[in-house]
Design a protein around this motif. Structure first.
Motif, mmCIF file in Angstrom:
data_model
loop_
_atom_site.group_PDB
_atom_site.id
_atom_site.type_symbol
_atom_site.label_atom_id
_atom_site.label_comp_id
_atom_site.label_asym_id
_atom_site.label_seq_id
_atom_site.Cartn_x
_atom_site.Cartn_y
_atom_site.Cartn_z
ATOM 1 N N UNK A 84 0.793 -1.155 -0.067
ATOM 2 C CA UNK A 84 -0.014 0.145 0.016
ATOM 3 C C UNK A 84 0.981 1.313 0.052
ATOM 4 N N UNK A 85 1.918 1.137 0.789
ATOM 5 C CA UNK A 85 2.891 2.440 0.968
ATOM 6 C C UNK A 85 3.197 2.706 -0.504
ATOM 7 N N UNK A 86 4.219 1.534 -1.234
ATOM 8 C CA UNK A 86 4.651 1.646 -2.394
ATOM 9 C C UNK A 86 3.682 2.198 -3.486
ATOM 10 N N UNK A 87 2.279 1.646 -3.640
ATOM 11 C CA UNK A 87 1.381 2.023 -4.515
ATOM 12 C C UNK A 87 1.145 3.420 -4.390
ATOM 13 N N UNK A 88 0.691 3.761 -3.431
ATOM 14 C CA UNK A 88 0.228 5.130 -2.904
ATOM 15 C C UNK A 88 1.513 6.164 -3.242
ATOM 16 N N UNK A 89 2.576 5.837 -2.626
ATOM 17 C CA UNK A 89 3.739 6.749 -3.057
ATOM 18 C C UNK A 89 4.015 6.809 -4.577
ATOM 19 N N UNK A 90 3.877 5.705 -5.345
ATOM 20 C CA UNK A 90 4.035 5.801 -6.896
ATOM 21 C C UNK A 90 2.694 6.861 -7.267
ATOM 22 N N UNK A 91 1.613 6.558 -6.955
ATOM 23 C CA UNK A 91 0.410 7.510 -7.490
ATOM 24 C C UNK A 91 0.591 8.864 -7.165
ATOM 25 N N UNK A 92 1.394 9.047 -6.151
ATOM 26 C CA UNK A 92 1.515 10.636 -5.542
ATOM 27 C C UNK A 92 2.614 10.982 -6.580
ATOM 28 N N UNK A 93 3.633 10.279 -6.742
ATOM 29 C CA UNK A 93 4.769 10.736 -7.666
ATOM 30 C C UNK A 93 4.172 11.119 -9.311
ATOM 31 N N UNK A 94 3.424 10.129 -9.617
ATOM 32 C CA UNK A 94 2.653 10.431 -11.008
ATOM 33 C C UNK A 94 1.979 11.497 -10.884
ATOM 34 N N UNK A 95 1.215 12.235 -9.853
ATOM 35 C CA UNK A 95 0.819 13.223 -9.909
ATOM 36 C C UNK A 95 1.471 14.455 -9.672
ATOM 37 N N UNK A 96 2.538 14.373 -8.742
ATOM 38 C CA UNK A 96 3.312 15.604 -8.500
ATOM 39 C C UNK A 96 4.188 15.694 -9.720
ATOM 40 N N UNK A 97 4.720 15.003 -10.608
ATOM 41 C CA UNK A 97 5.561 15.274 -11.594
ATOM 42 C C UNK A 97 4.869 16.111 -12.806
ATOM 43 N N UNK A 98 3.627 16.045 -12.656
ATOM 44 C CA UNK A 98 2.728 17.130 -13.687
ATOM 45 C C UNK A 98 2.535 18.503 -12.976
ATOM 46 N N UNK A 99 3.219 18.800 -11.666
ATOM 47 C CA UNK A 99 2.956 19.985 -10.847
ATOM 48 C C UNK A 99 4.159 20.675 -10.702
ATOM 49 N N UNK A 100 4.214 21.810 -10.799
ATOM 50 C CA UNK A 100 5.355 22.495 -10.659
ATOM 51 C C UNK A 100 5.054 23.764 -9.600
ATOM 52 N N UNK A 101 4.592 23.561 -8.356
ATOM 53 C CA UNK A 101 4.233 24.418 -7.302
ATOM 54 C C UNK A 101 4.477 23.834 -6.053
ATOM 55 N N UNK A 102 5.668 24.335 -5.576
ATOM 56 C CA UNK A 102 6.189 23.815 -4.266
ATOM 57 C C UNK A 102 5.141 23.616 -3.177
ATOM 58 N N UNK A 103 4.629 24.739 -2.936
ATOM 59 C CA UNK A 103 3.337 24.824 -1.845
ATOM 60 C C UNK A 103 2.593 23.616 -1.805
ATOM 61 N N UNK A 104 1.906 23.544 -3.214
ATOM 62 C CA UNK A 104 1.001 22.425 -3.497
ATOM 63 C C UNK A 104 1.629 20.908 -3.401
ATOM 64 N N UNK A 105 2.840 21.007 -3.911
ATOM 65 C CA UNK A 105 3.458 19.390 -3.513
ATOM 66 C C UNK A 105 3.759 19.151 -2.294
ATOM 67 N N UNK A 106 4.272 20.155 -1.364
ATOM 68 C CA UNK A 106 4.475 19.811 -0.017
ATOM 69 C C UNK A 106 3.080 19.534 0.647
ATOM 70 N N UNK A 107 2.154 19.933 0.310
ATOM 71 C CA UNK A 107 0.657 19.767 0.865
ATOM 72 C C UNK A 107 0.380 18.336 0.397
ATOM 73 N N UNK A 108 0.765 17.932 -1.024
ATOM 74 C CA UNK A 108 0.373 16.581 -1.271
ATOM 75 C C UNK A 108 1.258 15.506 -0.763
ATOM 76 N N UNK A 109 2.641 15.629 -0.191
ATOM 77 C CA UNK A 109 3.322 14.852 0.619
ATOM 78 C C UNK A 109 2.863 14.737 1.976
ATOM 79 N N UNK A 110 2.227 15.881 2.576
ATOM 80 C CA UNK A 110 1.532 15.703 3.740
ATOM 81 C C UNK A 110 0.128 14.938 3.681
#
Length: 421
Positions: A219-245
């Protein structure tokens, strides 16, 4: 006390005690905060005994007993702490030490639980299953505390990675073992997801372990991979910090709801974001902010956690008549840690290759922390719970104050020695 007021009080006390430590004690921050909190708590108890009319100790005791330490850590802080710790572990280095980390976090934990359980049962007359629960309580090490001390010793990368990986994963494994054993020892109080009460308890326990541990990692690996796939399409550090949280918080709760190990999920998600996400899904600016944000979360939560450990002395019923048992419990915990490190090192030493001093450094550096206190507090009421809680608290405080303040010197001594192949 309302949750917001309680959180405000804890932050203020952590900042105050941290300031006292900075100007007076000058110890590593977390250890200093714990020591100041412990001194203040003991002073309040002594003052209350000398002048009962003041009611200071009684008021503080009521406040501390009103804090659900187990829920605060196991259902809130632990996921963030493990995610933050895993985020800064290099997967390339961890892969090179994968065998040693796996063996120490599985066979090592099992050996530690067995040694403590059998020894404490023989020592106190405690039923073996209950003593094994105690073994599971004091087997996990505190990754944040030990790494904070050992980084100053400038260990080799391989040894630091082994210590980091073993500390991160043995928390999750020990927690799963705890769930299994508590279901067997206290079947009426804990159904343990069906491990207790089945016709074949051993098979049921093994299946539970696989579901919790493997399920949590997947579950951790899948959620981490899905989060990475979303973050790679974003260039907004505040939003990306929020996504990791969101990954750390949401993934932890999802793991609880799914019946898999939430601590292992947090480690898996943190490793995925720290490796793939940091390298391929973030700009340099985002990487800088994510790294700084999680380091601050780590430091703040660790400060509050060690403050809570210091004031939890009010929840412990000390009996000076049993001081020999508490001293023996500390010695037994150290012996169990030695076995849990030495056996894996000797088993795979020829294949893996370890630095000289690995056994003494990892034995003395196996600091216990908040998860042990939280697990002890979460036990169902029984005749043995006060003894388990007291012994756990003494082991944790000893490991942090005595081992934590001396392991750096031990590590620096061996870091100057040549490698043992």
């Amino acid at each position: 006390m309302p949750p917001l007021q309680l959180a405000s009080l804890l932050i203020v006390l952590a900042a105050l005690f941290g300031t006292i430590n900075y100007f007076v004690l000058r110890l590593p921050q977390a250890i200093g905060i714990l020591l100041v909190a412990l001194i203040v708590s003991l002073a309040a108890m002594a003052l209350d005994a000398l002048v009962p009319g003041l009611g200071i100790g009684t008021g503080l005791r009521d406040l501390v007993l009103g804090i659900d330490f187990s829920d605060a850590l196991l259902e809130g802080m632990l996921g963030l702490l493990l995610f933050a710790g895993a985020l800064h572990v290099k997967v390339e280095d961890l892969r090179a030490q994968a065998l040693s980390v796996f063996v120490m976090a599985t066979i090592g934990v099992a050996l530690s639980v067995a040694v403590v359980g059998v020894g404490f049962s023989w020592l106190t007359g405690m039923p073996l299953l209950v003593a094994l629960v105690f073994g599971a309580v004091v087997s996990p090490t505190d990754p944040v505390a030990v790494l904070g001390v050992l980084r100053a010793a400038k260990l080799s990368r391989s040894l630091e990675t082994t210590i980091a990986g073993e500390s991160l994963f043995n928390d999750g494994v020990a927690y799963v073992v705890f769930l299994i054993l508590i279901g067997l020892a206290f079947p009426a109080a804990h159904a343990t997801h069906g491990a207790a009460g089945d016709g074949n308890a051993v098979i049921a326990a093994a299946m539970l372990f696989l579901r919790e541990a493997v399920g949590g990692a997947l579950l951790g690996g899948v959620l981490g991979w899905l989060t990475f796939r979303v973050m790679r399409r974003i260039d907004d550090y505040a939003l990306e910090v929020l996504i990791t949280l969101a990954l750390a918080f949401g993934g932890y709760e999802l793991a609880v709801a799914a019946g898999v190990s939430a601590p292992i999920m947090a480690v898996g998600g943190g490793l995925m974001i720290g490796h793939v996400g940091m390298k391929y899904g973030m700009s340099d600016e985002t990487r800088k902010y994510v790294d700084a944000f999680w380091k601050m979360i780590d430091e703040i939560l660790n400060a509050v956690l060690f403050l809570l450990i210091g004031i939890e002395v009010f929840a412990v019923a000390f009996d000076l008549d049993g001081i020999e048992t508490l001293v023996a419990a500390v010695a037994l915990s150290l012996a169990a840690r030695l076995v849990s490190v030495a056996v894996p090192v000797l088993l795979i030493g020829r294949r893996q290759g370890f630095e000289r001093g690995t056994i003494p450094i990892m034995t003395w550096g196996g600091l216990k922390g908040g998860i042990s206190v939280a697990l002890a507090l979460s036990l169902p009421d029984s005749d043995w719970k006060p003894l388990i809680l007291t012994a756990t608290y003494v082991i944790v405080v000893f490991s942090i104050l005595v081992q934590g303040l001396s392991v750096g010197a031990l590590a620096r001594r061996f870091s100057r020695e040549p490698k043992l192949v």
